[in-house]
Design an enzyme around this catalytic site. Sequence first.
Site, PDB file in Angstrom:
ATOM      1  N   SER A 128      38.586  25.953 102.463  1.00 40.84           N
ATOM      2  CA  SER A 128      39.202  26.384 103.565  1.00 40.84           C
ATOM      3  C   SER A 128      38.183  27.061 104.453  1.00 40.84           C
ATOM      4  O   SER A 128      36.981  26.593 104.688  1.00 40.84           O
ATOM      5  CB  SER A 128      40.256  27.135 103.556  1.00 40.84           C
ATOM      6  OG  SER A 128      41.141  27.080 104.530  1.00 40.84           O
ATOM      7  N   ASP A 188      46.422  17.357 101.074  1.00 43.00           N
ATOM      8  CA  ASP A 188      46.034  18.297 101.608  1.00 43.00           C
ATOM      9  C   ASP A 188      46.542  17.705 103.259  1.00 43.00           C
ATOM     10  O   ASP A 188      45.940  16.955 103.648  1.00 43.00           O
ATOM     11  CB  ASP A 188      44.460  18.807 101.645  1.00 43.00           C
ATOM     12  CG  ASP A 188      44.285  19.997 102.434  1.00 43.00           C
ATOM     13  OD1 ASP A 188      45.013  20.474 103.418  1.00 43.00           O
ATOM     14  OD2 ASP A 188      43.184  20.479 102.435  1.00 43.00           O
ATOM     15  N   HIS A 222      46.955  21.598 100.251  1.00 45.34           N
ATOM     16  CA  HIS A 222      45.793  22.467 100.510  1.00 45.34           C
ATOM     17  C   HIS A 222      45.517  23.755  99.376  1.00 45.34           C
ATOM     18  O   HIS A 222      44.467  24.167  99.218  1.00 45.34           O
ATOM     19  CB  HIS A 222      45.902  23.078 101.943  1.00 45.34           C
ATOM     20  CG  HIS A 222      44.683  23.775 102.558  1.00 45.34           C
ATOM     21  ND1 HIS A 222      43.505  23.290 102.549  1.00 45.34           N
ATOM     22  CD2 HIS A 222      44.551  25.177 102.804  1.00 45.34           C
ATOM     23  CE1 HIS A 222      42.675  24.271 102.994  1.00 45.34           C
ATOM     24  NE2 HIS A 222      43.163  25.402 103.284  1.00 45.34           N
TER      25      HIS A 222
END
Length: 351
Positions: free
Chosen positions: A135, A289, A318
Amino acid sequence: MSTEIFKYNKPFELESGKQLKELQIGYNTYGKLNKNADNVVWVCHALTANSDVFDWWKGLFGDNDYFNPEDYFIVCANILGSHYGTTCPLSTNPVTGQPYYLSFPEFTVRDMVKAHTLLADNLGINDIEILLGGSLGGQQAVEWAITQPERIKNLILIASNAKHSPWGIAFNESQRLAISADRTFYSNSPDGGQKGLKAARSVALLSYRNYKTYSVTQQEDEDSVTDSFKAASYQNYQGQKLVNRYNAYSYWYLSKSMDSHNVGRGRHGVEKALSLVKARTLVIGLKSDVLFPIEEQQYLFQHIPKAVFAELESFYGHDGFLIETEPLTKIMTSFFKTDVKGKIIELQRTA
């Protein structure tokens, strides 16, 4: 494990041209640097995590896990703007003697990486054998691999991208709208904006998981329910959980820094920038995701010269990059046995 503090007592110039008069960075290390100095694993953490990677990435980092202190010298630094030991909006402005709050200068992912490089220099780390992150952590990692391509030997990017998308920016702006709707956010107090932060976290959770996750974990047992739904309680609980450990000002600024992520800025475009990466690279995408769609990881794979790609199926969306540590371990094991020539790791998918 207690967080160590590195103090940089010179002005720290940001990408914007503005300065922090001084900078401190909280960080954790595990294990020892070996004689050849080729066992450094540097972890870049995501939005609201901290430098204690053994706490929040258990199963991948730990005494008996893939990345362990017996084999590696592991470093994780708290990012610029986060309140877990690094200079942030709640820090004291040396000019005024008061906390910065909303006078804190805006910063970018590149500024986070610049702070990381200062810490690496201070620790005497010339080469980083493995740099990884998911991320926002992945955004930092790819930026660092472009900024100092000779320093990074192996790069692992999970559920991340080369440029933050309009979709991701829209999610972040919605969260900031929630925070700014809380009048206390402008009170310049440590607990300002807490109700707004709770609402913002609720918005964020919708992007961290997905429809299927909620359908299974928050489904009602009885058809007669008309109020006080599990899903509603879950949103409230998770929102308050963040409020109990974080502050609205850091969250506000960090969301803006994520929006700033664009490796192509000032480098003749994204593809040109990615071509500068010299590290052997593993890119991992999560099929479920919705915040960082797998197309974004495929793009990284296609434009980083020495890259391998793996697709991970996860029920958790995610957040799967923090949860699916067993399949991640298998993928990474395969990567370090792979001759990197644009290959796709096909055998490590998991249901």
